[in-house]
Scaffold this motif. Structure first.
Motif, PDB file in Angstrom:
ATOM      1  N   GLU A  32       3.060   5.805  -5.705  1.00 33.83           N
ATOM      2  CA  GLU A  32       2.240   5.599  -4.518  1.00 33.83           C
ATOM      3  C   GLU A  32       1.482   4.280  -4.588  1.00 33.83           C
ATOM      4  OE1 GLU A  32       2.325   7.527  -1.900  1.00 33.83           O
ATOM      5  OE2 GLU A  32       3.680   8.965  -2.878  1.00 33.83           O
ATOM      6  N   LEU A  33       1.276   3.697  -3.426  1.00 36.17           N
ATOM      7  CA  LEU A  33       0.475   2.478  -3.328  1.00 36.17           C
ATOM      8  C   LEU A  33      -0.980   2.808  -3.615  1.00 36.17           C
ATOM      9  CD1 LEU A  33       0.994  -0.532  -2.503  1.00 36.17           C
ATOM     10  CD2 LEU A  33       0.183   0.108  -0.220  1.00 36.17           C
ATOM     11  N   ASN A  34      -1.631   2.007  -4.450  1.00 31.01           N
ATOM     12  CA  ASN A  34      -3.042   2.267  -4.762  1.00 31.01           C
ATOM     13  C   ASN A  34      -3.957   1.689  -3.687  1.00 31.01           C
ATOM     14  OD1 ASN A  34      -3.158  -0.497  -5.289  1.00 31.01           O
ATOM     15  ND2 ASN A  34      -3.164  -0.265  -7.514  1.00 31.01           N
ATOM     16  N   LYS A  35      -5.240   1.966  -3.809  1.00 31.81           N
ATOM     17  CA  LYS A  35      -6.200   1.528  -2.789  1.00 31.81           C
ATOM     18  C   LYS A  35      -6.294   0.007  -2.715  1.00 31.81           C
ATOM     19  CE  LYS A  35      -9.101   5.678  -2.779  1.00 31.81           C
ATOM     20  NZ  LYS A  35     -10.463   6.220  -3.000  1.00 31.81           N
ATOM     21  N   ALA A  36      -6.119  -0.644  -3.850  1.00 33.98           N
ATOM     22  CA  ALA A  36      -6.208  -2.103  -3.877  1.00 33.98           C
ATOM     23  C   ALA A  36      -4.944  -2.773  -3.349  1.00 33.98           C
ATOM     24  CB  ALA A  36      -6.479  -2.581  -5.295  1.00 33.98           C
ATOM     25  N   ARG A  37      -3.876  -1.990  -3.154  1.00 35.65           N
ATOM     26  CA  ARG A  37      -2.592  -2.498  -2.668  1.00 35.65           C
ATOM     27  C   ARG A  37      -2.022  -3.589  -3.577  1.00 35.65           C
ATOM     28  NH1 ARG A  37      -2.987  -4.957   2.723  1.00 35.65           N
ATOM     29  NH2 ARG A  37      -4.995  -5.683   1.961  1.00 35.65           N
ATOM     30  N   ASP A  38      -2.237  -3.452  -4.873  1.00 33.15           N
ATOM     31  CA  ASP A  38      -1.784  -4.483  -5.796  1.00 33.15           C
ATOM     32  C   ASP A  38      -0.789  -3.953  -6.832  1.00 33.15           C
ATOM     33  OD1 ASP A  38      -3.435  -2.967  -7.414  1.00 33.15           O
ATOM     34  OD2 ASP A  38      -4.769  -4.626  -7.977  1.00 33.15           O
ATOM     35  N   ASN A  39      -0.178  -2.816  -6.552  1.00 36.12           N
ATOM     36  CA  ASN A  39       0.766  -2.236  -7.522  1.00 36.12           C
ATOM     37  C   ASN A  39       2.171  -2.055  -6.955  1.00 36.12           C
ATOM     38  OD1 ASN A  39       0.168  -0.067  -5.792  1.00 36.12           O
ATOM     39  ND2 ASN A  39       0.390   1.450  -7.441  1.00 36.12           N
ATOM     40  N   LEU A  40       2.495  -2.822  -5.908  1.00 40.33           N
ATOM     41  CA  LEU A  40       3.816  -2.703  -5.298  1.00 40.33           C
ATOM     42  C   LEU A  40       4.841  -3.510  -6.088  1.00 40.33           C
ATOM     43  CD1 LEU A  40       5.579  -1.715  -2.904  1.00 40.33           C
ATOM     44  CD2 LEU A  40       4.969  -3.841  -1.725  1.00 40.33           C
ATOM     45  N   VAL A  41       5.945  -2.874  -6.458  1.00 39.70           N
ATOM     46  CA  VAL A  41       7.066  -3.522  -7.142  1.00 39.70           C
ATOM     47  C   VAL A  41       8.304  -3.328  -6.272  1.00 39.70           C
ATOM     48  CG1 VAL A  41       8.596  -3.419  -9.135  1.00 39.70           C
ATOM     49  CG2 VAL A  41       6.126  -3.222  -9.464  1.00 39.70           C
ATOM     50  N   ILE A  42       9.040  -4.399  -6.043  1.00 38.42           N
ATOM     51  CA  ILE A  42      10.261  -4.346  -5.234  1.00 38.42           C
ATOM     52  C   ILE A  42      11.459  -4.584  -6.138  1.00 38.42           C
ATOM     53  CG2 ILE A  42      11.480  -5.247  -3.224  1.00 38.42           C
ATOM     54  CD1 ILE A  42       8.834  -6.316  -2.175  1.00 38.42           C
ATOM     55  N   LEU A  43      12.450  -3.709  -6.042  1.00 42.46           N
ATOM     56  CA  LEU A  43      13.702  -3.834  -6.785  1.00 42.46           C
ATOM     57  C   LEU A  43      14.852  -3.918  -5.785  1.00 42.46           C
ATOM     58  CD1 LEU A  43      13.188  -1.073  -9.548  1.00 42.46           C
ATOM     59  CD2 LEU A  43      12.565  -3.493  -9.663  1.00 42.46           C
TER      60      LEU A  43
END
Length: 336
Positions: A32-43
């Motif tokens: 899940e995306l965290n509140k800070a929106r800084d943990n997105l990884v795209i593959l």
């Protein structure tokens, strides 16, 4: 693995000026995306592969842990899951499918992130082969949004020798008399088998065959490996393969109005922390080409994947030793 989700793009304007009718991309999300929106990884997916092909990179054994990251695996146009010649609207089906560029794929993925992932900026984009090309396209197109890139056995442009390889496998497929310019009534089986056999000679290195490394794939002989490649390609749609091949063949992160074909400018604009990981024995995404490009990327480090597995050294899970090296390098990149 969760079931893929469909994202509707509507009539999607392409870089060529054409429109992809009722376009859609499918994707898998893990975490899940965290509140800070800084943990997105795209593959991003690779040529001939789907979301499932990237799963060996994900999990508790990996730095790409869904407990920590929101991992997005978007399917590339043409792979039979997102809009493709085999599944699109009737007027664009088969050989009438429009040319879709690398940039078109990235724009579609960006729209997906805007609407489904709160317009998050990717912490990392990692990909092998055409997935690595998409990662570099992201970094060049949206330099202020991408924090890290890991491009494995890929380049930012499809260089001439790579294009010659692709012309060869395409010709092998289209030589089947049942292909009929893409309007085949039944799958062009002979062409697909020929495509697979020719491709197998490029996908692995000379040492891979000389040293019998194909036995590690459960193939006791080279002929058994070639038959495996035949069967793998018989399971795919010929026009889908050709659509993705054209995206690959014409790939260039500097194409379009922003850079107007100036590759040096496009690469120099990339601000992401980049690891470029060419395969030491890759026959078409060569280490020489990758190093040439990396020298123009301000924050790029070249870490060769030294292996006898050729291009397939970077294939997720194909060579366990090489995949472990990829994941350890990824761990280092994420720790920066």
């Amino acid at each position: 693995m969760p079931l893929p989700t469909r994202f509707e793009l509507g009539d999607f304007a392409l870089q060529s000026g054409d429109t992809l009718r009722r376009a859609q991309i499918t994707y898998v999300q893990l975490g899940e995306l965290n509140k800070a929106r800084d943990n997105l990884v795209i593959l991003p997916t690779y040529y001939g592969g789907a979301h499932s092909g990237n799963m060996p990179l994900v999990g508790a054994h990996s730095p790409l842990d869904p407990e920590r990251f929101c991992i997005l695996v978007p399917n590339m146009f043409g792979n039979g899951h997102s809009s493709s010649p085999s599944n699109t609207v009737e007027e664009q089906r088969g050989p009438r499918f429009p040319y879709v560029s690398l940039l078109d794929n990235v724009y579609a993925q960006k729209k997906l992130i805007e609407e489904r992932f709160n317009d998050a900026c990717p912490a990392l984009i990692l990909g092998w082969s055409m997935g690595g090309m998409q990662a570099l396209q992201w970094a060049a197109s949206f330099p202020q949004r991408v924090a890290r890139v890991m491009s494995i056995c890929a380049t930012a442009r499809c260089w001439p020798h790579n294009q010659v390889f692709l012309d060869g496998v395409r010709a092998a497929l289209q030589a089947d008399c049942t292909f009929k310019g893409g309007d085949y009534e039944r799958p062009p089986e002979k062409g697909l088998r020929a495509f697979g056999r020719v491709y197998a000679g490029w996908a692995y290195s000379q040492a891979f065959y000389r040293n019998g490394l194909y036995q590690q794939l459960g193939c006791p002989t080279i002929e058994a490996l070639l038959k495996f490649w035949e069967e793998d390609h018989l399971a795919q749609d010929a026009n889908d393969l050709l659509a993705m091949l054209e995206t690959w063949r014409r790939a260039d992160v500097s194409s379009g109005c922003r850079y107007d074909g100036d590759l040096a400018q496009a690469l120099q604009t990339i601000s992401a922390d980049c690891i470029i990981m060419p395969g030491s024995t890759d026959l078409y995404f060569t280490e020489q080409d990758a190093r040439y490009e990396a020298a123009m990327i301000p924050r790029a480090e070249v870490i060769p994947l030294v292996s006898d597995w050729g291009h397939c050294a970077g294939a997720p899970g194909r060579s366990p030793v090489d995949t472990a090296r990829i994941l350890e390098t990824c761990r280092r990149l994420l720790s920066r």
